[in-house]
Design an enzyme around this catalytic site. Sequence first.
Site, mmCIF file in Angstrom:
data_model
loop_
_atom_site.group_PDB
_atom_site.id
_atom_site.type_symbol
_atom_site.label_atom_id
_atom_site.label_comp_id
_atom_site.label_asym_id
_atom_site.label_seq_id
_atom_site.Cartn_x
_atom_site.Cartn_y
_atom_site.Cartn_z
ATOM 1 N N LYS A 190 0.875 -1.180 0.000
ATOM 2 C CA LYS A 190 0.000 0.000 0.000
ATOM 3 C C LYS A 190 0.906 1.222 0.000
ATOM 4 O O LYS A 190 1.444 1.610 1.033
ATOM 5 C CB LYS A 190 -0.861 -0.025 1.263
ATOM 6 C CG LYS A 190 -2.186 0.715 1.175
ATOM 7 C CD LYS A 190 -2.106 2.181 0.871
ATOM 8 C CE LYS A 190 -1.720 3.023 2.066
ATOM 9 N NZ LYS A 190 -1.616 4.460 1.710
ATOM 10 N N GLU A 265 9.845 1.397 10.608
ATOM 11 C CA GLU A 265 10.901 2.390 10.342
ATOM 12 C C GLU A 265 10.246 3.755 10.410
ATOM 13 O O GLU A 265 9.449 4.090 9.534
ATOM 14 C CB GLU A 265 11.492 2.191 8.946
ATOM 15 C CG GLU A 265 12.127 0.853 8.720
ATOM 16 C CD GLU A 265 13.390 0.681 9.510
ATOM 17 O OE1 GLU A 265 13.810 -0.463 9.691
ATOM 18 O OE2 GLU A 265 13.963 1.697 9.964
ATOM 19 N N GLU A 398 9.865 16.622 14.503
ATOM 20 C CA GLU A 398 10.255 16.366 13.118
ATOM 21 C C GLU A 398 9.452 17.289 12.201
ATOM 22 O O GLU A 398 8.231 17.265 12.198
ATOM 23 C CB GLU A 398 9.964 14.905 12.772
ATOM 24 C CG GLU A 398 10.507 14.505 11.432
ATOM 25 C CD GLU A 398 10.240 13.042 11.115
ATOM 26 O OE1 GLU A 398 9.118 12.569 11.362
ATOM 27 O OE2 GLU A 398 11.161 12.383 10.617
HETATM 28 P P1 NAP Z 1 2.374 8.448 7.659
HETATM 29 O O1 NAP Z 1 1.271 9.402 7.708
HETATM 30 O O2 NAP Z 1 2.630 7.574 8.820
HETATM 31 O O3 NAP Z 1 2.130 7.586 6.354
HETATM 32 C C1 NAP Z 1 2.925 6.508 5.994
HETATM 33 C C2 NAP Z 1 2.074 5.463 5.299
HETATM 34 O O4 NAP Z 1 1.123 4.934 6.215
HETATM 35 C C3 NAP Z 1 1.272 6.009 4.130
HETATM 36 O O5 NAP Z 1 1.188 5.030 3.129
HETATM 37 C C4 NAP Z 1 -0.079 6.242 4.764
HETATM 38 O O6 NAP Z 1 -1.110 6.268 3.825
HETATM 39 C C5 NAP Z 1 -0.175 5.037 5.662
HETATM 40 N N1 NAP Z 1 -1.148 5.131 6.749
HETATM 41 C C6 NAP Z 1 -1.710 6.230 7.301
HETATM 42 N N2 NAP Z 1 -2.560 5.894 8.295
HETATM 43 C C7 NAP Z 1 -2.544 4.536 8.376
HETATM 44 C C8 NAP Z 1 -3.183 3.585 9.221
HETATM 45 N N3 NAP Z 1 -4.045 3.947 10.181
HETATM 46 N N4 NAP Z 1 -2.898 2.280 9.053
HETATM 47 C C9 NAP Z 1 -2.030 1.884 8.103
HETATM 48 N N5 NAP Z 1 -1.412 2.733 7.265
HETATM 49 C C10 NAP Z 1 -1.655 4.052 7.400
HETATM 50 O O7 NAP Z 1 3.737 9.163 7.362
HETATM 51 P P2 NAP Z 1 3.990 10.341 6.337
HETATM 52 O O8 NAP Z 1 3.666 11.603 7.015
HETATM 53 O O9 NAP Z 1 3.348 10.056 5.041
HETATM 54 O O10 NAP Z 1 5.536 10.160 6.115
HETATM 55 C C11 NAP Z 1 6.465 10.844 6.841
HETATM 56 C C12 NAP Z 1 6.978 10.034 8.007
HETATM 57 O O11 NAP Z 1 7.617 8.853 7.581
HETATM 58 C C13 NAP Z 1 8.006 10.795 8.776
HETATM 59 O O12 NAP Z 1 7.787 10.651 10.156
HETATM 60 C C14 NAP Z 1 9.305 10.150 8.371
HETATM 61 O O13 NAP Z 1 10.342 10.299 9.266
HETATM 62 C C15 NAP Z 1 8.898 8.748 8.184
HETATM 63 N N6 NAP Z 1 9.824 8.039 7.315
HETATM 64 C C16 NAP Z 1 10.636 7.100 7.873
HETATM 65 C C17 NAP Z 1 11.544 6.413 7.091
HETATM 66 C C18 NAP Z 1 12.433 5.363 7.701
HETATM 67 O O14 NAP Z 1 12.898 4.517 6.994
HETATM 68 N N7 NAP Z 1 12.670 5.388 8.977
HETATM 69 C C19 NAP Z 1 11.628 6.682 5.722
HETATM 70 C C20 NAP Z 1 10.797 7.651 5.187
HETATM 71 C C21 NAP Z 1 9.883 8.322 5.998
HETATM 72 P P3 NAP Z 1 -1.600 7.658 3.166
HETATM 73 O O15 NAP Z 1 -0.457 8.591 3.152
HETATM 74 O O16 NAP Z 1 -2.023 7.253 1.812
HETATM 75 O O17 NAP Z 1 -2.734 8.143 4.010
#
Ligand code: NAP
Length: 495
Positions: A190, A265, A398
């Site tokens: 997804k 992650e 962050e």
């Molecule tokens: P996010 O909101 O947590 O979204 C990540 C993924 O999870 C997206 O595909 C999102 O879908 C999905 N998602 C959202 N709610 C969910 C739920 N209740 N159940 C299952 N999946 C769900 O994160 P983001 O804001 O897009 O991304 C930024 C974050 O990712 C930052 O905190 C960053 O540090 C972290 N990140 C970490 C790494 C690593 O390897 N450590 C790498 C890159 C990014 P939708 O967006 O389609 O709603």
Amino acid sequence: MTASTSEIRIPDFVGGEKKNLIGGAWVPAASGKTIDVVNPATGQAVAAIAAGGADDVDRAVKAARAAFEGEWSTWTPHERRKLILRVHDIVLENFEELAAVETLDMGAPLARTRGLKEWTSQVLQFYATQTGLAGSAAPAQNSLPGDFLSLKYLAPVGVVGGVIPWNGPLIGLWWIFGPALATGCTAVLKPAEDASLSVLRVAELMQEAGVPDGVVNVVTGYGAEAGAALAAHDDVDRIAFTGSVGTAQEIVKASAGNLKRLQLELGGKSPDIVFADADLDKAVPGAAMGVFTNSGQVCVAGTRILVERSIHDEFVRRLGEFAKTVRVGDGLDPDSQLGPLISARQLDRVLEYIDIGSGEAELVSGGGRLGGDKADGYYVEPTVFANADNDMRIAREEIFGPVATVIPFDTVEEAIAIANDTQYGLAGGVWTQNVGTAHKVSQALRAGTIWVNCYGVLDPSIGFGGTKRSGYGWKGGREHVEGYLYPKAVYLNLD
Ligand code: NAP
Ligand code: MG
């Protein structure tokens, strides 16, 4: 801002309504609903993806289960290795198109997306070397009385659900598909609704390479719908998640039903420590791009730059000058070093943090939306705050934008204490010419990756991961592949 984008051809793939890949067939969402795909350089919709939900996820998981238990389970390590290498060749042949698709979808400049070609080659070649682990039996030392042959096998866990963010789908997808193909698992991925196009195009290429139906499935849609359904599904054996801490907490709860294995992650507020003896010709651009790369939308971004007080002012002056030279513009312009942020929502969030920072610390450079309020794309100036304190919000939270927070320190011990005073533990950097300091600080930082006199390099055969609220599990390297396997003991009574 940089300007011309005219010479870049928009790939035919960008446009129309995309479908999900389920069991080898491209199908619309069961609901028939779609989500617009927005190019963050213009704010305009350029295509639409399926708004998948629980029904679509269920079909995809069933397809993945059937494939896992079907013919795919008979593939030998050699066959899986050859398959990964075919995927490698097809993906690399089409990389110019993939880079443009990624740029249009999530904004990163071509300079970055094209640059992922070599890394993609390395990552796929690495997983091709790992196909022998699944099914391998470790010679167990037999301490049982009697005549027994004791074997410990590594068996594939089954159906893996992948959930990835929007900041680098062309990187994130291989952390799911690579180990799945290497181990004989199957996957349902997804992607983030803000950046799904490159994943869909890669899935087409994987079909062309001969990945069997159902081994790789993609369901696009909102996280709260498709993502949550995947995390809660009783027939998913493992979730590999990359994203924010809050979503990870939801996934942990949702996974309780069938006690899924988890790999999480998450985010970071990584310290990048510059000592007075550092080579500033390297440390200034190194630390700057450690924050600004991908417009700061990088989990390992070194957003807290800790600088020894005796060089703080000089460092800050040079960092500010460097920030002003960074070329920000449409990612399709090959000269752009940074593109727009992913979305209007992310733009608002970053501008809000810049506002907060302006009230907390000294604004040295940047601090605004490029092109002003009337700009089409979501561009933010590379921004530097100096003389900050680790208690400030811009040092603790962050931001996920091109915002550097510089914090002065006086001693090695103080630098270590400030660096570790965070809820995160993803990465850290050290700039010094003293090998003792480099080693001491690397040992003392509580984080999964430490870079000395460099920032952000990543060897797929070593991998990376976090500690504390940056999550657990390891991506890349042998540990990653082992996470897709479970140990199984077999005792043969030879009497
Ligand atoms: P996010 O909101 O947590 O979204 C990540 C993924 O999870 C997206 O595909 C999102 O879908 C999905 N998602 C959202 N709610 C969910 C739920 N209740 N159940 C299952 N999946 C769900 O994160 P983001 O804001 O897009 O991304 C930024 C974050 O990712 C930052 O905190 C960053 O540090 C972290 N990140 C970490 C790494 C690593 O390897 N450590 C790498 C890159 C990014 P939708 O967006 O389609 O709603
Ligand atoms: Mg987009």
